[in-house]
Design an enzyme around this catalytic site. Structure first.
Site, PDB file in Angstrom:
ATOM      1  N   PHE A 135       0.812  -1.224   0.000  1.00 49.65           N
ATOM      2  CA  PHE A 135       0.000   0.000   0.000  1.00 49.65           C
ATOM      3  C   PHE A 135       0.841   1.267   0.000  1.00 49.65           C
ATOM      4  O   PHE A 135       0.389   2.333  -0.438  1.00 49.65           O
ATOM      5  CB  PHE A 135      -0.968  -0.008   1.189  1.00 49.65           C
ATOM      6  CG  PHE A 135      -0.401   0.453   2.494  1.00 49.65           C
ATOM      7  CD1 PHE A 135      -0.638   1.737   2.962  1.00 49.65           C
ATOM      8  CD2 PHE A 135       0.361  -0.403   3.292  1.00 49.65           C
ATOM      9  CE1 PHE A 135      -0.136   2.160   4.184  1.00 49.65           C
ATOM     10  CE2 PHE A 135       0.869   0.012   4.502  1.00 49.65           C
ATOM     11  CZ  PHE A 135       0.627   1.301   4.955  1.00 49.65           C
ATOM     12  N   LYS A 136       2.084   1.162   0.463  1.00 49.82           N
ATOM     13  CA  LYS A 136       2.931   2.355   0.510  1.00 49.82           C
ATOM     14  C   LYS A 136       3.178   2.932  -0.887  1.00 49.82           C
ATOM     15  O   LYS A 136       3.482   4.114  -1.032  1.00 49.82           O
ATOM     16  CB  LYS A 136       4.273   2.025   1.181  1.00 49.82           C
ATOM     17  CG  LYS A 136       4.152   1.406   2.588  1.00 49.82           C
ATOM     18  CD  LYS A 136       3.633   2.389   3.601  1.00 49.82           C
ATOM     19  CE  LYS A 136       3.467   1.768   4.982  1.00 49.82           C
ATOM     20  NZ  LYS A 136       4.715   1.523   5.675  1.00 49.82           N
ATOM     21  N   ASP A 137       3.046   2.093  -1.916  1.00 50.26           N
ATOM     22  CA  ASP A 137       3.246   2.580  -3.286  1.00 50.26           C
ATOM     23  C   ASP A 137       2.263   3.690  -3.650  1.00 50.26           C
ATOM     24  O   ASP A 137       2.590   4.582  -4.434  1.00 50.26           O
ATOM     25  CB  ASP A 137       3.080   1.435  -4.291  1.00 50.26           C
ATOM     26  CG  ASP A 137       4.215   0.422  -4.227  1.00 50.26           C
ATOM     27  OD1 ASP A 137       5.355   0.817  -3.930  1.00 50.26           O
ATOM     28  OD2 ASP A 137       3.945  -0.766  -4.484  1.00 50.26           O
TER      29      ASP A 137
ATOM     30  N   THR B  72       7.668   0.559   3.558  1.00 50.10           N
ATOM     31  CA  THR B  72       8.014   1.929   3.165  1.00 50.10           C
ATOM     32  C   THR B  72       9.347   1.972   2.420  1.00 50.10           C
ATOM     33  O   THR B  72       9.487   2.675   1.420  1.00 50.10           O
ATOM     34  CB  THR B  72       8.074   2.853   4.398  1.00 50.10           C
ATOM     35  OG1 THR B  72       6.747   3.090   4.875  1.00 50.10           O
ATOM     36  CG2 THR B  72       8.693   4.202   4.047  1.00 50.10           C
TER      37      THR B  72
END
Length: 462
Positions: A111-113, A144
């Site tokens: 999800f950090k993308d 991250t």
């Protein structure tokens, strides 16, 4: 839009200056001076937009005229062109009550993308436009680091150093970071925990002389741009799920650093009619204890099946504290100073009631996490990574009978095969991940010693 510090000692600054400052110079976190309000009619308009167009509308509320419209649209287009799904963050229906928001379709399967592809491009934009030196320093509990490195690797005018806890991330997470051999990337594996890494980062950013001398920029969720980018998918998912029956919509969020769930809180404050925010965590359950008891106090560190949430001190908690305490920056500064000295913050019953009105929480133990993975694979043919499994387990504990819930799926299960194998499930690796195992690694293992890290940074950030 102007930005201020949660501790009240920073003059109002614009969006781009807030991105470059990262951590506020007074040690606090930067937040908008006021939260933009979105009307019901505007929400109806937005519900028809593509992900990219929705991102543009939300970003524009905070960026204003600092980035010309056509250049902002181009930044957004470039950032989400790297995603494997045309919807960027698609929503999957699992049961009548449960939806999964898949946030893992970016280049590093996490999800950090969603935030860091944008922030990486934004840093490159600022570097070129303002002739700024960008030296990115960050800490990671696993995801991250890879996302940040992928966002800026090889880009002119930018260097990046990432600290991660040595042998306390999954093998795939480690490989995604350390198989990158670009000259502008340095990985430091610290013999300690993520909290040790995060503590070093915050101390170095709080040293304004060092920060300015070496042009340090933040990639962690202390940077408000990260929160802003993550806010978009709450709106997008809500619009996909909200139906004619107008059932209440909850979000269940696996979180260790309070950043992802704070983005949901910000969306609700903007006007998105979210019912409850369900906070899912693991054995490192400081945030669950805060929501249930009103006490914010680190406990004993545990290594778990969901290592990205193996965090005791949540960086973004201070942002929520600011709003909980009616935007009283002086009181926030006092409580954070008390926390640094005594290691504990306790809120009164009135504020605990306010917190529990919006938040629910569940700490998922290891056996429950694995059991959830197995059950959903067998019953629904859907494979959850261990963090998403914590979110689903929290949904089962906290969701009401007249409510539907969107659980944030924060990573592809291939990133955490150590946990999946324990469920006697054999998964197929995506080709991009399979290739990592044949590549050499580039990292330096260092002691949990800030002086040692500083010396290495001085040589790298020349």
């Amino acid at each position: 839009m102007e930005f201020i510090s949660t501790r009240g000692k920073v003059e109002k600054i614009g969006f781009l200056d807030a991105v470059l400052m990262g951590l506020a110079d007074d040690g606090g976190l930067l937040i908008p001076s006021e939260i933009p309000q979105v009307s019901a009619s505007k929400l109806k308009e937005w519900s028809q937009l593509s992900y990219q167009d929705l991102a543009y509308e939300i970003f524009s509320l905070y960026i204003g005229e600092e980035i010309p419209k056509n250049e902002l649209k181009q930044l957004i287009a470039e950032s989400y062109a790297t995603f494997r799904d045309p919807e960027v963050t698609p929503v999957r229906k699992i049961t009548d009550k449960l939806y999964v928001l898949e946030l893992f379709h970016g280049p590093t399967f996490a999800f950090k993308d969603v935030a860091l592809q944008f922030l990486g491009n934004l840093y490159a934009y600022i570097s070129k436009k303002q002739n700024e030196i960008i030296n990115i320093l960050g800490a990671t509990s696993g995801d991250t680091g890879a996302s940040a490195i992928e966002g800026v690797r090889g880009k002119e005018g930018i260097r990046i150093c990432i600290l991660h806890p040595h042998q306390k991330v999954s093998k795939v997470q480690e490989l995604q970071m350390t198989t990158v051999h670009d000259e502008n990337v340095m990985n430091l594996a610290v013999k300690g925990t993520f909290d040790d890494c995060q503590g070093m980062i915050k101390d170095l950013f709080a040293d304004t002389v060092f920060k300015n001398q070496y042009h340090l920029r933040a990639i962690n969720s202390i940077n408000f741009a990260r929160i802003l980018a993550q806010t978009v998918y709450y709106f997008y998912a809500y619009f996909k799920v909200q139906n004619a029956d107008e059932q209440k919509v909850n979000f269940s969020v696996p979180t260790g650093n309070f950043g992802d769930i704070f983005a949901g809180y910000l969306a609700k404050r903007m006007g998105l009619p979210v019912n409850k925010l369900i906070l899912a965590t693991n054995e490192n359950n400081i945030l669950e204890r805060f929501i249930k008891e009103g006490v914010y106090k680190p406990g004993q560190f545990h290594m778990t099946y969901s290592p990205s949430m193996d965090i005791q001190v949540a960086s973004n908690f201070e942002r929520y504290l600011y709003y909980l305490l009616d935007e009283n920056a002086e009181l926030v500064a006092s409580l954070m100073a008390q926390f640094k000295k005594e290691g504990q913050i306790t809120i009164n019953q009135e504020n605990l009631a306010k917190t529990q009105e919006l938040f629910a929480a569940h700490g998922v133990m290891g056996a429950e996490c694995l059991q959830t993975i197995s059950a959903y694979y067998q019953q629904h043919q859907y494979l959850l990574d261990p963090h998403t499994a914590c979110g689903v387990a929290a949904f089962e504990q906290c969701n009401g009978s007249d409510e539907v819930c969107i659980t944030l799926s924060t990573a592809h299960p291939a990133k955490f095969n150590e946990s999946i194998e324990r469920c006697n499930i054999e998964q197929t690796y995506p080709e991009q991940i399979k290739q990592l195992f044949d590549k050499p690694q580039y990292q330096q293992v260092v002691d949990n010693d800030q002086d040692e890290v500083v010396e290495l940074l001085k040589k790298f950030f020349v």
